[in-house]
Design a protein around this motif. Structure first.
Motif, short mmCIF file in Angstrom:
data_model
loop_
_atom_site.label_atom_id
_atom_site.label_comp_id
_atom_site.label_asym_id
_atom_site.label_seq_id
_atom_site.Cartn_x
_atom_site.Cartn_y
_atom_site.Cartn_z
N ARG A 90 101.62 68.84 82.03
CA ARG A 90 100.67 67.83 81.57
C ARG A 90 100.24 68.11 80.13
O ARG A 90 100.13 67.20 79.31
N GLN A 102 101.99 69.82 77.89
CA GLN A 102 103.14 69.57 77.01
C GLN A 102 103.25 68.08 76.71
O GLN A 102 103.49 67.69 75.57
N GLU A 103 103.10 67.26 77.74
CA GLU A 103 103.18 65.80 77.54
C GLU A 103 102.06 65.32 76.63
O GLU A 103 102.28 64.51 75.72
N PHE A 104 100.86 65.83 76.84
CA PHE A 104 99.70 65.46 76.02
C PHE A 104 99.98 65.78 74.55
O PHE A 104 99.75 64.96 73.66
N GLN A 115 102.94 66.33 73.14
CA GLN A 115 104.09 65.56 72.68
C GLN A 115 103.67 64.17 72.23
O GLN A 115 104.12 63.67 71.19
N GLN A 116 102.81 63.52 73.00
CA GLN A 116 102.35 62.17 72.69
C GLN A 116 101.61 62.13 71.35
O GLN A 116 101.53 61.10 70.71
N ARG A 117 101.07 63.24 70.93
CA ARG A 117 100.30 63.32 69.68
C ARG A 117 101.04 64.06 68.57
O ARG A 117 100.49 64.29 67.51
N ASP A 118 102.27 64.49 68.85
CA ASP A 118 103.08 65.26 67.91
C ASP A 118 102.33 66.52 67.45
O ASP A 118 102.32 66.87 66.28
N TRP A 119 101.72 67.21 68.40
CA TRP A 119 100.96 68.42 68.08
C TRP A 119 101.76 69.69 68.31
O TRP A 119 101.31 70.78 67.94
#
Length: 121
Positions: free
Chosen positions: A16, A18-20, A22-26
């Motif tokens: 979760r 990692q997905e979070f 990834q969605q923000r390019d962090w």
């Protein structure tokens, strides 16, 4: 501990997170060094809630303060899980190994009721 955490739930949390990110390019900012730094900052924010409290007060937090402390504890956990992912460390395995090491360093018959460090027992 109110709830037990099995490896699957930590793995789900890691996914979760990692997905979070990834969605923000962090991900580009999530080096182990940066995650360790963020973890320490959050640990400091956790400690801040206990500054100047007595032992008794720290054990009996009012509901609103306990909720704020829970949020800071969650921040510490989230950064720790992200760091474990970045370094490919199984936190449950590492924690169990560390409890075993601590058991050897602090034998119950010598450490019971003592706050002395292992090299002073």
């Amino acid at each position: 501990m109110p709830q037990s955490q099995d490896p699957a739930s930590l793995q789900q949390l890691a996914l979760r997170l990692q997905e979070f990110a990834q969605q923000r390019d962090w991900g580009q900012f999530h080096s182990p060094k940066n995650l360790a730094s963020a973890l320490i900052v959050e640990a400091g924010e956790l400690l801040e809630h206990f500054q100047w409290l007595t032992e008794e007060q720290s054990r009996n937090l009012p509901a609103d303060k306990k909720q704020a402390v829970a949020h800071e504890m969650a921040d510490v956990l989230l950064y720790l899980v992200q760091m474990a992912t970045a370094l490919d460390v199984d936190l449950i395995e590492a924690a169990n190994a560390k409890v075993g090491i601590n058991g050897q360093k602090y034998p119950a018959d010598q450490a019971r009721g003592s706050r002395r460090k292992f090299d002073e027992l």
